[in-house]
Design a protein around this motif. Structure first.
Motif, PDB file in Angstrom:
ATOM      1  N   ILE A 140      -5.402 -10.087   6.307  1.00 36.46           N
ATOM      2  CA  ILE A 140      -5.470 -11.033   5.188  1.00 36.46           C
ATOM      3  C   ILE A 140      -4.084 -11.562   4.840  1.00 36.46           C
ATOM      4  CG2 ILE A 140      -6.162 -11.309   2.776  1.00 36.46           C
ATOM      5  CD1 ILE A 140      -8.451 -10.767   4.815  1.00 36.46           C
ATOM      6  N   ALA A 141      -3.107 -10.679   4.788  1.00 38.54           N
ATOM      7  CA  ALA A 141      -1.730 -11.049   4.446  1.00 38.54           C
ATOM      8  C   ALA A 141      -0.809  -9.959   4.982  1.00 38.54           C
ATOM      9  CB  ALA A 141      -1.578 -11.180   2.927  1.00 38.54           C
ATOM     10  N   PRO A 142       0.480 -10.245   5.142  1.00 45.66           N
ATOM     11  CA  PRO A 142       1.415  -9.177   5.533  1.00 45.66           C
ATOM     12  C   PRO A 142       1.241  -7.992   4.608  1.00 45.66           C
ATOM     13  CG  PRO A 142       2.523 -11.304   5.544  1.00 45.66           C
ATOM     14  CD  PRO A 142       1.156 -11.537   4.952  1.00 45.66           C
ATOM     15  N   THR A 143       1.158  -6.792   5.178  1.00 47.36           N
ATOM     16  CA  THR A 143       0.851  -5.596   4.398  1.00 47.36           C
ATOM     17  C   THR A 143       1.932  -4.550   4.601  1.00 47.36           C
ATOM     18  OG1 THR A 143      -1.528  -6.046   4.557  1.00 47.36           O
ATOM     19  CG2 THR A 143      -0.872  -3.812   3.968  1.00 47.36           C
ATOM     20  N   LEU A 144       2.607  -4.227   3.518  1.00 48.12           N
ATOM     21  CA  LEU A 144       3.692  -3.250   3.547  1.00 48.12           C
ATOM     22  C   LEU A 144       3.159  -1.869   3.191  1.00 48.12           C
ATOM     23  CD1 LEU A 144       6.687  -2.337   3.542  1.00 48.12           C
ATOM     24  CD2 LEU A 144       6.814  -3.125   1.158  1.00 48.12           C
ATOM     25  N   VAL A 145       3.329  -0.923   4.092  1.00 46.60           N
ATOM     26  CA  VAL A 145       2.963   0.471   3.858  1.00 46.60           C
ATOM     27  C   VAL A 145       4.240   1.255   3.582  1.00 46.60           C
ATOM     28  CG1 VAL A 145       1.980   2.553   4.877  1.00 46.60           C
ATOM     29  CG2 VAL A 145       0.909   0.330   5.308  1.00 46.60           C
ATOM     30  N   ILE A 146       4.276   1.951   2.455  1.00 45.82           N
ATOM     31  CA  ILE A 146       5.486   2.675   2.076  1.00 45.82           C
ATOM     32  C   ILE A 146       5.122   3.931   1.297  1.00 45.82           C
ATOM     33  CG2 ILE A 146       5.813   1.428  -0.108  1.00 45.82           C
ATOM     34  CD1 ILE A 146       8.862   1.404   0.604  1.00 45.82           C
ATOM     35  N   ARG A 147       5.919   4.972   1.424  1.00 45.77           N
ATOM     36  CA  ARG A 147       5.711   6.213   0.691  1.00 45.77           C
ATOM     37  C   ARG A 147       6.508   6.189  -0.609  1.00 45.77           C
ATOM     38  NH1 ARG A 147       3.615  10.283   4.101  1.00 45.77           N
ATOM     39  NH2 ARG A 147       3.946  11.716   2.373  1.00 45.77           N
ATOM     40  N   TYR A 148       5.980   6.877  -1.626  1.00 49.85           N
ATOM     41  CA  TYR A 148       6.772   7.073  -2.844  1.00 49.85           C
ATOM     42  C   TYR A 148       6.993   8.546  -3.165  1.00 49.85           C
ATOM     43  CZ  TYR A 148       2.235   7.726  -5.262  1.00 49.85           C
ATOM     44  OH  TYR A 148       0.994   8.157  -5.646  1.00 49.85           O
ATOM     45  N   ASP A 149       6.305   9.442  -2.441  1.00 49.29           N
ATOM     46  CA  ASP A 149       6.424  10.865  -2.761  1.00 49.29           C
ATOM     47  C   ASP A 149       7.733  11.468  -2.261  1.00 49.29           C
ATOM     48  OD1 ASP A 149       5.296  10.451  -0.153  1.00 49.29           O
ATOM     49  OD2 ASP A 149       4.918  12.598  -0.036  1.00 49.29           O
ATOM     50  N   ASP A 150       8.454  10.745  -1.418  1.00 53.30           N
ATOM     51  CA  ASP A 150       9.727  11.261  -0.909  1.00 53.30           C
ATOM     52  C   ASP A 150      10.917  10.417  -1.351  1.00 53.30           C
ATOM     53  OD1 ASP A 150       9.152   9.001   0.565  1.00 53.30           O
ATOM     54  OD2 ASP A 150       9.573   9.901   2.516  1.00 53.30           O
ATOM     55  N   LYS A 151      10.714   9.570  -2.362  1.00 51.31           N
ATOM     56  CA  LYS A 151      11.778   8.681  -2.831  1.00 51.31           C
ATOM     57  C   LYS A 151      11.784   8.630  -4.358  1.00 51.31           C
ATOM     58  CE  LYS A 151      10.913   5.488   1.015  1.00 51.31           C
ATOM     59  NZ  LYS A 151       9.665   6.187   1.449  1.00 51.31           N
ATOM     60  N   ILE A 180       0.846  -1.190   0.000  1.00 51.28           N
ATOM     61  CA  ILE A 180       0.000   0.000   0.000  1.00 51.28           C
ATOM     62  C   ILE A 180       0.880   1.239   0.000  1.00 51.28           C
ATOM     63  CG2 ILE A 180      -1.643   1.372   1.348  1.00 51.28           C
ATOM     64  CD1 ILE A 180      -2.822  -1.143   2.455  1.00 51.28           C
ATOM     65  N   SER A 181       0.548   2.195  -0.843  1.00 49.82           N
ATOM     66  CA  SER A 181       1.215   3.491  -0.793  1.00 49.82           C
ATOM     67  C   SER A 181       0.580   4.331   0.308  1.00 49.82           C
ATOM     68  CB  SER A 181       1.071   4.221  -2.134  1.00 49.82           C
ATOM     69  OG  SER A 181       1.465   5.565  -1.994  1.00 49.82           O
ATOM     70  N   GLU A 182       1.440   4.990   1.088  1.00 47.51           N
ATOM     71  CA  GLU A 182       0.918   5.777   2.206  1.00 47.51           C
ATOM     72  C   GLU A 182       0.365   7.121   1.757  1.00 47.51           C
ATOM     73  OE1 GLU A 182       2.237   6.826   6.796  1.00 47.51           O
ATOM     74  OE2 GLU A 182       3.720   6.102   5.364  1.00 47.51           O
ATOM     75  N   ALA A 183       0.746   7.579   0.587  1.00 51.42           N
ATOM     76  CA  ALA A 183       0.294   8.887   0.109  1.00 51.42           C
ATOM     77  C   ALA A 183      -0.014   8.795  -1.369  1.00 51.42           C
ATOM     78  CB  ALA A 183       1.366   9.949   0.366  1.00 51.42           C
TER      79      ALA A 183
END
Length: 338
Positions: A155-166, A137-140
């Motif tokens: 449901i499953a391991p869920t990775l939250v990560i930003r892309y607006d600062d990378k 999931i994208s955080e922003a």
């Protein structure tokens, strides 16, 4: 009968202290991780990453990744991550295919049988039906599915990560380290870094500094890319200098917690277009003329000096594929042979 209350008080306290100390020791490395930092065990697995939602640990390499972010999917495909399904955007547009995938990587997705989960509006039911062993999931951003996080994490391991600062390269490195795809991510990043250097040597920059932006279709304003954006970072690597925005412009806008864009509209729009040249992202050449004919921008230096350039319709979201197209476009525009 054993009487727990008869247990010596000193030993009981020592026992409690020991238990707490052991728990703290087991989590000390976890607390020391920064956001988006990956930690690998000496044996290679498990691997953990610190997110804004806490520590996420993968016991083994994922085999069925579902990306809810159409922006992140391109980077995942570039490092050969096992993506089985992805969220999509509005289909059949200048930037999106009939599935709603970005045109720059749609052929790759088709060749790998990646299915579209939904278009624009995230659906938990569709994600569940894809049977993922990892959800991203994208955080922003407009493709964020954060509202579903509490439901999906069960449901499953869920990775939250930003892309607006990378940059996409930073994302590729993080994904590679976390998924056991280090070799793939390192190679594609190294190849692209070489392309940047080649492009830098082969182009002559337009007048600096530059305003890089996404010009609204109705002509009322623009999203100005900042140095924190993927677009801004790439331009800086190529030698461009981003024009500094006046405080009056920066103080009038907001877009959630994003720091990659500044919204400039209304009477402050001309003040924001203060570069000696303008690069129009998410735009084809006809947009150049539209901006130059904007009555509110006739006194802008870049307009007066005819230094307005469209750099491609697929440049709103930069992944390996669209970033490569951007380099090619800049070379066409500013190549020394021109």
């Amino acid at each position: 009968m054993f009487n727990c209350f008869a247990f010596p008080r000193k030993l009981l306290i020592i026992g409690v202290v020991f238990i707490l100390t052991a728990c703290d020791a087991s989590t000390s490395t976890t607390h020391s991780l920064a956001i988006d930092q990956v930690e690998k065990s000496n044996e290679g697995w498990p691997r953990s990453i610190m997110t804004s939602k806490g520590l996420l640990t993968l016991e083994q390499p994922p085999k069925r990744i579902v990306s809810t972010s159409v922006t992140l999917t391109g980077t995942l495909l570039a490092i050969d991550a096992p993506v089985v399904a992805s969220g999509a955007t509005t289909p059949n547009t200048s930037v999106a295919s009939e599935q709603g995938f970005m045109r720059q990587w749609d052929p790759v997705a088709k060749s790998r049988n990646v299915t579209a989960l939904y278009q624009t509006e995230a659906s938990a039911e569709a994600i569940i039906q894809a049977n993922p062993d990892l959800i991203i999931i994208s955080e922003a951003g407009g493709d964020s599915a954060m509202r579903l996080y509490e439901q999906l994490k069960d449901i499953a391991p869920t990775l939250v990560i930003r892309y607006d600062d990378k940059s996409w390269m930073q994302l590729a490195t993080i994904f590679g380290d976390l998924f056991g795809l280090e070799a793939q991510s390192q190679k594609i990043v190294a190849d692209f870094e070489q392309k940047i250097q080649n492009t830098k040597q082969q182009i002559t920059l337009p007048p600096q500094p530059t305003t890089a932006m996404v010009y609204y279709q109705d002509g009322t304003g623009a999203n100005i890319w900042t140095e924190a954006s993927a677009q801004g970072r790439l331009l800086t690597q190529l030698g461009f200098t981003l024009a500094e925005l006046p405080e009056s412009v920066k103080g009038n806008i907001s877009m959630g917690v994003r720091n990659d864009i500044v919204i400039a509209t209304g009477e402050r729009f001309p003040d924001a277009v203060n570069g000696h040249s303008v690069l129009l992202f998410s735009a084809a050449p006809p947009r150049e003329q539209a901006l130059k004919e904007n009555n509110y921008l006739q006194l802008v230096n870049a307009v007066k000096n005819n230094q307005v350039y469209a750099v491609g319709e697929d440049t709103f979201r930069l992944d390996y594929y669209s970033a490569t197209n951007l380099l090619n476009r800049l070379q066409q525009l500013f190549g020394q042979q021109q």
